[in-house]
Design a protein around this motif. Structure first.
Motif, PDB file in Angstrom:
ATOM      1  N   GLN A 152       0.836  -1.207   0.000  1.00 23.18           N
ATOM      2  CA  GLN A 152       0.000   0.000   0.000  1.00 23.18           C
ATOM      3  C   GLN A 152       0.870   1.257   0.000  1.00 23.18           C
ATOM      4  N   CYS A 196      -3.697 -10.206  -1.948  1.00 23.67           N
ATOM      5  CA  CYS A 196      -2.377  -9.566  -1.981  1.00 23.67           C
ATOM      6  C   CYS A 196      -1.323 -10.626  -1.644  1.00 23.67           C
ATOM      7  N   CYS A 203      -4.394  -7.908  -8.061  1.00 23.80           N
ATOM      8  CA  CYS A 203      -4.773  -6.504  -7.858  1.00 23.80           C
ATOM      9  C   CYS A 203      -6.138  -6.192  -8.481  1.00 23.80           C
ATOM     10  N   CYS A 206      -8.764  -6.570  -5.998  1.00 25.28           N
ATOM     11  CA  CYS A 206      -8.466  -5.962  -4.691  1.00 25.28           C
ATOM     12  C   CYS A 206      -9.415  -4.806  -4.386  1.00 25.28           C
ATOM     13  N   CYS A 212      -3.414   2.018  -3.325  1.00 22.93           N
ATOM     14  CA  CYS A 212      -2.180   1.222  -3.291  1.00 22.93           C
ATOM     15  C   CYS A 212      -1.085   1.854  -4.148  1.00 22.93           C
TER      16      CYS A 212
HETATM   17  S1  SF4 Z   1      -3.684  -3.373  -5.154  1.00 19.98           S
HETATM   18 FE1  SF4 Z   1      -4.301  -4.637  -3.450  1.00 19.98          FE
HETATM   19  S2  SF4 Z   1      -3.618  -6.688  -4.065  1.00 19.98           S
HETATM   20 FE2  SF4 Z   1      -2.538  -5.229  -5.378  1.00 19.98          FE
HETATM   21  S3  SF4 Z   1      -0.639  -4.872  -4.296  1.00 19.98           S
HETATM   22 FE3  SF4 Z   1      -2.047  -3.268  -3.654  1.00 19.98          FE
HETATM   23  S4  SF4 Z   1      -2.954  -4.057  -1.764  1.00 19.98           S
HETATM   24 FE4  SF4 Z   1      -2.010  -5.782  -2.812  1.00 19.98          FE
END
Ligand code: SF4
Length: 335
Positions: A152, A196, A203, A206, A212
């Protein structure tokens, strides 16, 4: 990271696990201790088995350590089973203020600290039990949480303190937004475990992609956090498997502390020790077993000899390494 969005995702995507249907602190503690180093599918099996036999700390405290270790057999990291037994005895100690139960808001002002004062409970387990069983705002930090924090924020090597601070801030924001601490902690951990992921990050699925930073980097999310260097040392050992005329090996109980503490197995010595030299002089080599522990690689030469009186391995808790050593020796024994 928006707490309400992640909580809404968790309400539909949460993994259905039996310990999530209880608020019993003991049942939750067992699940947390097991899952620290055991896969979920395996943990499920051990969790049910342990809880049926030991539904309360008192039930475990009354049992012999050997029985606990028997049920733990195969789950690995045996020190956990031993510490759990110590913990059960500690909360059942008539001198202690816990009355046979884990510390709770009824018996402790600071539940997290009280839990941490018990054998085998570290910051992660204390926060998990306090939040999941009692809905107290204690932020958990495990590998999943660390990864979500690092991604994040696009932070390659966050320190433990930085991750802890970030997790605590997220928890504060979640509570302010009306999200339960129990839900919040489990939602972040589930996000790390199912979306994740270390490799094969998802992603596109997500719920908190909008905040992020790692998705905006050239290296991409899977570069965060950068792997910690891991040093694996190799240890050379000799296992002495002497077998009696009934095909039963001579077994000894390992010391109460150290590797495989309290479990049974054939005598094992450092390959360069005097004991190993003496053992080799009068025995044949059945073969070699390589066994990997988290930071150690064990190379074990298995020696075969004759014993006056052996023991039935099934009646004694043994480690998976000793199971492999004994199986190899039995395959080569002249019975
Ligand atoms: S978007 Fe979500 S799944 Fe992708 S790296 Fe960031 S926190 Fe992780």
């Amino acid at each position: 990271m928006d707490p309400a969005t992640l909580a809404a995702w968790y309400s539909t995507a949460a993994r259905d696990l039996p310990w999530r249907r209880t608020r019993d602190p003991w049942a939750i503690l067992l699940s947390e201790v097991l899952l620290q180093q055991t896969q979920v599918a395996r943990g499920l099996e051990y969790w049910s088995r342990l809880l049926v036999r030991f539904p309360t700390p008192a039930a475990m405290a009354e049992a012999d350590l050997e029985e606990v270790m028997h049920l733990w057999q195969g789950a690995g990291y045996y020190a956990r089973g031993r510490r759990l037994h110590d913990l059960a005895r500690a909360v059942c100690d008539p001198e202690a203020p816990w009355g046979g139960l884990l510390p709770s808001p009824d018996t402790a002002e600071d539940v997290v600290s009280a839990l941490q004062s018990l054998p085998g409970i570290g910051p992660y387990t204390a926060a998990a039990v306090a939040s999941i069983a009692h809905d107290l705002p204690a932020a958990v930090v495990d590998g999943n949480v660390r990864r979500v924090v690092a991604r994040q924020r696009a932070s390659a090597s966050p320190t433990d303190a930085e991750v802890q601070r970030a997790a605590a801030r997220w928890m504060e924001a979640a509570v302010e937004a009306g999200v339960s601490p129990s839900v919040w902690n489990q939602a972040v951990m589930d996000l790390g475990a199912t979306v994740c992921r270390p490799r094969g990050v998802r992603c596109s699925a997500c719920p908190v992609q909008a905040t992020c930073k790692s998705t905006l980097t050239e290296e991409g999310p899977e570069s965060f956090p950068s792997p910690k260097p891991r040093r694996v040392t190799t240890e050379h050992l000799v296992a002495v498997v002497d077998i009696d005329e009934h095909g039963r090996p001579h077994l000894v109980q390992r010391p109460a502390t150290g590797r495989f503490a309290g479990l049974w197995g054939p005598p094992m010595h450092d390959a360069n020790s005097e004991e190993a030299k003496v053992a080799k002089a009068s025995r044949t080599t059945a073969g070699h077993v390589t066994h990997l522990l988290s930071h150690r690689r064990l190379e074990v030469e298995v020696l075969l000899g004759k014993a006056a009186l052996g023991r039935a391995p099934d009646a004694h808790p043994t480690s998976s390494l000793d199971d492999r050593v004994l199986a190899l020796a039995m395959d080569h024994a002249d019975l």
